[in-house]
Design a protein around this motif. Structure first.
Motif, short mmCIF file in Angstrom:
data_model
loop_
_atom_site.label_atom_id
_atom_site.label_comp_id
_atom_site.label_asym_id
_atom_site.label_seq_id
_atom_site.Cartn_x
_atom_site.Cartn_y
_atom_site.Cartn_z
N SER A 1 0.83 -1.14 -0.22
CA SER A 1 0.02 -0.26 -0.12
C SER A 1 0.87 1.23 0.10
O SER A 1 1.68 1.44 0.92
CB SER A 1 -0.99 -0.03 1.37
OG SER A 1 -1.63 1.28 1.46
N TYR A 2 0.74 2.00 -0.94
CA TYR A 2 1.48 3.28 -0.98
C TYR A 2 1.29 4.24 0.43
O TYR A 2 2.22 4.66 0.54
CB TYR A 2 1.11 4.00 -2.55
CG TYR A 2 1.96 5.30 -2.59
CD1 TYR A 2 3.28 5.09 -2.96
CD2 TYR A 2 1.38 6.51 -2.30
CE1 TYR A 2 3.91 6.42 -3.06
CE2 TYR A 2 2.15 7.88 -2.68
CZ TYR A 2 3.45 7.42 -2.83
OH TYR A 2 4.14 8.90 -3.43
N GLY B 1 2.86 2.68 3.11
CA GLY B 1 4.37 3.08 2.81
C GLY B 1 4.90 4.43 3.24
O GLY B 1 5.68 4.64 4.01
N GLN B 2 3.81 5.60 2.72
CA GLN B 2 4.21 6.93 3.15
C GLN B 2 4.15 7.08 4.68
O GLN B 2 4.85 7.70 5.16
CB GLN B 2 3.30 7.82 2.53
CG GLN B 2 3.55 7.95 1.14
CD GLN B 2 2.59 9.02 0.59
OE1 GLN B 2 1.17 8.73 0.44
NE2 GLN B 2 2.83 9.85 -0.32
N LEU C 1 11.17 6.54 0.59
CA LEU C 1 10.45 5.47 -0.09
C LEU C 1 11.44 5.12 -1.32
O LEU C 1 11.79 5.91 -2.05
CB LEU C 1 9.05 6.14 -0.72
CG LEU C 1 8.05 5.99 0.53
CD1 LEU C 1 6.70 6.80 -0.17
CD2 LEU C 1 7.70 5.00 0.92
N VAL D 1 9.71 3.30 -4.56
CA VAL D 1 8.39 3.03 -5.19
C VAL D 1 8.85 2.20 -6.33
O VAL D 1 9.42 2.75 -7.30
CB VAL D 1 7.67 4.14 -5.23
CG1 VAL D 1 6.25 3.73 -5.98
CG2 VAL D 1 7.40 4.81 -3.95
N PHE E 1 6.84 0.29 -9.57
CA PHE E 1 5.43 0.02 -10.50
C PHE E 1 5.57 -1.12 -11.33
O PHE E 1 6.38 -1.33 -11.96
CB PHE E 1 5.06 1.30 -11.12
CG PHE E 1 4.58 2.58 -10.22
CD1 PHE E 1 3.56 2.83 -9.90
CD2 PHE E 1 5.76 3.35 -10.08
CE1 PHE E 1 3.26 4.07 -9.26
CE2 PHE E 1 5.59 4.42 -9.34
CZ PHE E 1 4.26 4.78 -8.84
N VAL F 1 8.12 0.18 -1.60
CA VAL F 1 6.56 -0.24 -1.76
C VAL F 1 6.44 -0.60 -3.24
O VAL F 1 7.22 -0.15 -4.24
CB VAL F 1 5.91 1.11 -1.71
CG1 VAL F 1 4.48 1.25 -2.02
CG2 VAL F 1 6.02 1.93 -0.48
N TYR F 2 5.58 -1.48 -3.32
CA TYR F 2 5.26 -1.90 -4.65
C TYR F 2 3.94 -1.68 -5.11
O TYR F 2 2.96 -1.97 -4.27
CB TYR F 2 5.37 -3.59 -4.89
CG TYR F 2 5.33 -4.19 -6.07
CD1 TYR F 2 5.92 -4.10 -7.32
CD2 TYR F 2 3.97 -4.40 -6.34
CE1 TYR F 2 5.81 -4.53 -8.44
CE2 TYR F 2 3.29 -5.04 -7.75
CZ TYR F 2 4.45 -5.19 -8.73
OH TYR F 2 4.01 -5.56 -10.07
N VAL F 3 3.48 -0.99 -6.27
CA VAL F 3 2.42 -0.63 -6.78
C VAL F 3 1.99 -1.43 -7.66
O VAL F 3 2.66 -1.52 -8.98
CB VAL F 3 2.31 0.85 -6.97
CG1 VAL F 3 0.99 1.40 -7.58
CG2 VAL F 3 2.84 1.80 -5.76
N GLY G 1 -3.63 1.60 -8.56
CA GLY G 1 -2.15 1.55 -8.95
C GLY G 1 -2.21 2.37 -10.46
O GLY G 1 -1.14 3.20 -10.49
N LEU H 1 -2.17 6.03 -9.65
CA LEU H 1 -0.97 6.49 -8.92
C LEU H 1 0.03 6.55 -10.13
O LEU H 1 0.96 7.48 -9.99
CB LEU H 1 -0.80 5.65 -7.78
CG LEU H 1 0.20 6.06 -6.96
CD1 LEU H 1 -0.11 7.22 -6.39
CD2 LEU H 1 0.56 5.00 -5.77
#
Length: 87
Positions: free
Chosen positions: A22-23, A26-27, A37, A39, A41, A72-74, A81, A84
């Motif tokens: 979850s982004y 994660g924030q 972070l 991140v 994708f 973080v994995y989106v 996703g 984002l």
């Protein structure tokens, strides 16, 4: 000879980087831990496992990610996703 075993023990004992899915979480985690972070994708809810298995980051990279960053994995297949990724 003793130095070699000590080095191996240090590398093996470092926990691997954990990936948040979850982004938003994660924030929050990054703010609480005062870490930046990382991140990534990609498609699919379990895409980060493919990255970890296929790319197999070197022990030094994995240690750096685990200690210094919140990862973080989106999932770009999800509506959130996709939004984002476009922002």
């Amino acid at each position: 000879m003793h130095n070699f075993f000590l080095t191996v023990a240090l590398i093996v004992s470092t926990p691997p980087a954990s990936w948040e899915s979850s982004y938003g979480q994660g924030q929050q985690q990054a703010a609480a831990q005062k870490k930046p972070l990382v991140v990534v994708f990609g498609p699919g809810a379990t895409g980060w496992t493919k990255i970890v298995r296929a790319e197999a980051p070197a022990a030094e990279v994995d240690k750096l990610l685990a200690e210094k960053y919140v990862c973080v994995y989106v999932d770009t297949n999800s509506p959130y996703g996709q939004k984002l990724a476009q922002d």
